[in-house]
Design a protein around this motif. Structure first.
Motif, PDB file in Angstrom:
ATOM      1  N   GLU A  35      47.368  47.954  34.518  1.00  8.33           N
ATOM      2  CA  GLU A  35      46.321  47.595  34.724  1.00  8.33           C
ATOM      3  C   GLU A  35      45.577  45.742  34.928  1.00  8.33           C
ATOM      4  OE1 GLU A  35      44.705  49.239  30.592  1.00  8.33           O
ATOM      5  OE2 GLU A  35      45.083  46.330  31.247  1.00  8.33           O
ATOM      6  N   VAL A  36      44.535  45.571  35.827  1.00 10.70           N
ATOM      7  CA  VAL A  36      45.108  44.232  36.793  1.00 10.70           C
ATOM      8  C   VAL A  36      43.736  43.341  36.180  1.00 10.70           C
ATOM      9  CG1 VAL A  36      44.316  43.029  39.381  1.00 10.70           C
ATOM     10  CG2 VAL A  36      45.036  45.620  38.956  1.00 10.70           C
ATOM     11  N   ARG A  79      52.818  44.895  35.021  1.00 13.53           N
ATOM     12  CA  ARG A  79      54.036  45.374  35.414  1.00 13.53           C
ATOM     13  C   ARG A  79      54.119  47.388  36.812  1.00 13.53           C
ATOM     14  NH1 ARG A  79      57.264  45.896  29.881  1.00 13.53           N
ATOM     15  NH2 ARG A  79      55.465  45.812  29.455  1.00 13.53           N
ATOM     16  N   ALA A  80      53.013  47.612  36.269  1.00 13.13           N
ATOM     17  CA  ALA A  80      53.120  48.843  37.166  1.00 13.13           C
ATOM     18  C   ALA A  80      52.523  48.789  38.649  1.00 13.13           C
ATOM     19  CB  ALA A  80      53.352  50.260  36.601  1.00 13.13           C
ATOM     20  N   VAL A  81      51.800  47.522  38.796  1.00 13.44           N
ATOM     21  CA  VAL A  81      50.331  47.448  39.486  1.00 13.44           C
ATOM     22  C   VAL A  81      51.483  47.607  40.948  1.00 13.44           C
ATOM     23  CG1 VAL A  81      48.535  46.381  40.163  1.00 13.44           C
ATOM     24  CG2 VAL A  81      48.900  47.107  38.332  1.00 13.44           C
ATOM     25  N   LYS A  85      48.456  42.699  44.667  1.00  7.53           N
ATOM     26  CA  LYS A  85      48.716  41.314  43.376  1.00  7.53           C
ATOM     27  C   LYS A  85      47.828  39.989  43.188  1.00  7.53           C
ATOM     28  CE  LYS A  85      50.753  39.427  48.082  1.00  7.53           C
ATOM     29  NZ  LYS A  85      49.310  40.307  48.883  1.00  7.53           N
ATOM     30  N   PRO A  86      48.749  39.060  42.501  1.00  8.21           N
ATOM     31  CA  PRO A  86      47.820  37.628  42.078  1.00  8.21           C
ATOM     32  C   PRO A  86      46.927  36.966  43.369  1.00  8.21           C
ATOM     33  CG  PRO A  86      49.761  38.118  40.942  1.00  8.21           C
ATOM     34  CD  PRO A  86      49.979  38.855  42.008  1.00  8.21           C
ATOM     35  N   ASN A 154      41.876  48.788  35.575  1.00  5.17           N
ATOM     36  CA  ASN A 154      42.666  49.736  36.401  1.00  5.17           C
ATOM     37  C   ASN A 154      42.466  50.010  37.708  1.00  5.17           C
ATOM     38  OD1 ASN A 154      43.439  51.419  34.366  1.00  5.17           O
ATOM     39  ND2 ASN A 154      41.694  52.901  33.988  1.00  5.17           N
ATOM     40  N   GLU A 155      44.675  49.442  38.211  1.00  6.41           N
ATOM     41  CA  GLU A 155      44.852  49.823  39.286  1.00  6.41           C
ATOM     42  C   GLU A 155      43.914  51.292  40.273  1.00  6.41           C
ATOM     43  OE1 GLU A 155      48.400  50.460  40.328  1.00  6.41           O
ATOM     44  OE2 GLU A 155      48.205  49.382  42.221  1.00  6.41           O
TER      45      GLU A 155
END
Ligand code: CND
Ligand code: ZN
Length: 375
Positions: A35-36, A79-81, A85-86, A154-155
């Motif tokens: 997730e994001v 962690r799986a994304v 990125k931020p 979700n990503e």
């Protein structure tokens, strides 16, 4: 640093149908593995949000954070994304793209099986919500929920866009613009020199007109019962504007006469089942094509004479203009920045987020094209 922590922020909660939204402090949990968490910068108000608020979509659960047409900045990721990125500027996607299901692998489909748009659980994949308010679980909307300072998606339901894009404009690529534009250019595949008819001149219908024009249509007939919508429709490319209320005959008869037997392409951008049939009847025998874009109330049915189809007309429908979000959204943002497409005309009002209920009032009163809320 907020990463890994619960964020307290403001959101517009719809506690129940037919009530104004209430701005409350909510808690937004950190994103799980896939997730994001996104800081929303701008969000448009779409009629689909209002359909839910009016209680027309009885399968959608309250309390809920509505809003689905936005742009923002990634605050943190699970962690799986790997794809964002931020700090990235992003648009949340109402049609997700897992890239692995039958639909994602199919060249002609844009809906994802993994994030099935028909389910409306209002929850994340693990059947929990990242939103809570006063100890109560708050549901999400269309896997996005953007009437909040922070959301979690979700990503597969978010894509990175060019950092230079102005969020208060390109947020419309998250729904209204893409939906209307894609209905013409992608779903109908409007051809140069054709005659098109667009029913309903809100943000979606005007975007369909833009799509017809970019595709080279030579006549674009715009139809609305609210004549205040005509100047904008002309500004974005309509060649004629008509109101059904100016005629005693049914509108499809009027259009059939105007177009020597019917249009090449017709678009229903309102959400009224009878109007969907009128759109079909306004298309030409032998080759006319109709695209259903408007969202009808849950359970509504279309009744039509099969002869209309037997004689060579087709009906299609599409969500998000038939576009696959992960590819088309960044491309449309680039096309906006390089001035290949222009959507500035669609934004009629820009309000601070706190004035969200005023935005809904304008929409219901037929006084706006798109209101964009800024955060
Ligand atoms: P908005 O309310 O801004 O526009 C609708 C327009 O239709 C208004 O100008 C009305 O005056 C007009 N109208 C109402 N009744 C009639 C009628 N009988 N004949 C002609 N015109 C009429 O709405 P919007 O543009 O935000 O959304 C339009 C529809 O599209 C709505 O049903 C929304 O839920 C749907 C939609 C679909 C999708 C998709 O992916 N397919 C995405 N977002 C929204
Ligand atoms: Zn929408």
């Amino acid at each position: 640093v907020t990463s890994g922590k619960v964020i307290k922020c403001k959101a517009a909660i719809a506690w129940e149908p037919k009530k104004p939204l209430s701005i409350e402090e909510i808690e937004v949990a950190p994103p799980k593995d896939h997730e994001v968490r996104i800081k929303i910068l701008a969000s448009g108000i779409c009629r689909s949000d209002d359909h839910v608020l009016e209680g027309l979509k009885s399968n959608i659960k309250f309390p809920i954070i509505l809003g689905h047409e936005a742009a923002g900045i990634v605050e943190s990721v699970g962690r799986a994304v790997t794809t964002v990125k931020p700090g990235d500027k992003v648009i949340p996607l109402i049609v997700s793209q897992c890239r692995e299901c039958q639909c994602c692998k199919h060249p002609n489909a844009n809906l994802c099986v993994k994030a099935d748009i028909r389910k409306h659980t209002g929850l994340m994949d693990d059947n929990t919500s990242r939103f809570s308010c006063k100890g109560k679980l708050i549901h999400n909307f269309l896997d996005t929920s953007t009437f909040t300072e922070y959301t979690v998606v979700n990503e597969i339901s978010v894509v990175k866009i060019d950092d230079a894009a102005p969020s208060e404009k390109v947020c419309l690529i998250g729904c209204g613009f893409s939906t209307g534009y894609g209905s013409a250019t992608h779903t109908a595949k409007v051809h140069a020199g054709s005659t098109c008819v667009v029913f309903g001149l809100g943000g979606i219908g005007l975007s369909a007109i833009i799509g017809c024009q970019v595709a080279g249509a030579s006549r674009i007939i715009a139809v609305d019962i609210n004549k205040d919508k005509f100047p904008k429709a002309k500004a974005v490319g309509a060649t004629e504007c008509i109101s059904p209320q100016d005629y005693t005959k049914p509108i499809h008869e009027v259009i059939t006469e105007m177009t020597d037997g019917g249009a090449d392409y017709t678009f229903e951008c309102v959400g009224i089942t009878d109007l969907m049939v009128s759109a079909l009847k306004s298309s030409h025998y032998g080759f006319g094509a109709t695209v259903i874009v408007g969202v009808a109330p849950t359970g509504a049915k279309i009744s039509l004479d099969p002869m209309l189809l037997l004689t060579g007309r087709t009906v299609k429908g599409a969500i998000f203009g038939g576009f696959k979000g992960k590819e088309s959204v960044p491309q449309m943002v680039t096309d906006y920045l390089t001035k290949k497409i222009n959507l500035d005309e669609l934004v009629s009002h820009t309000f601070p987020f706190e004035k969200i209920n005023e935005g809904f009032k304008l929409l219901r009163g037929g006084k706006c094209t798109r209101t964009v809320l800024t955060f």
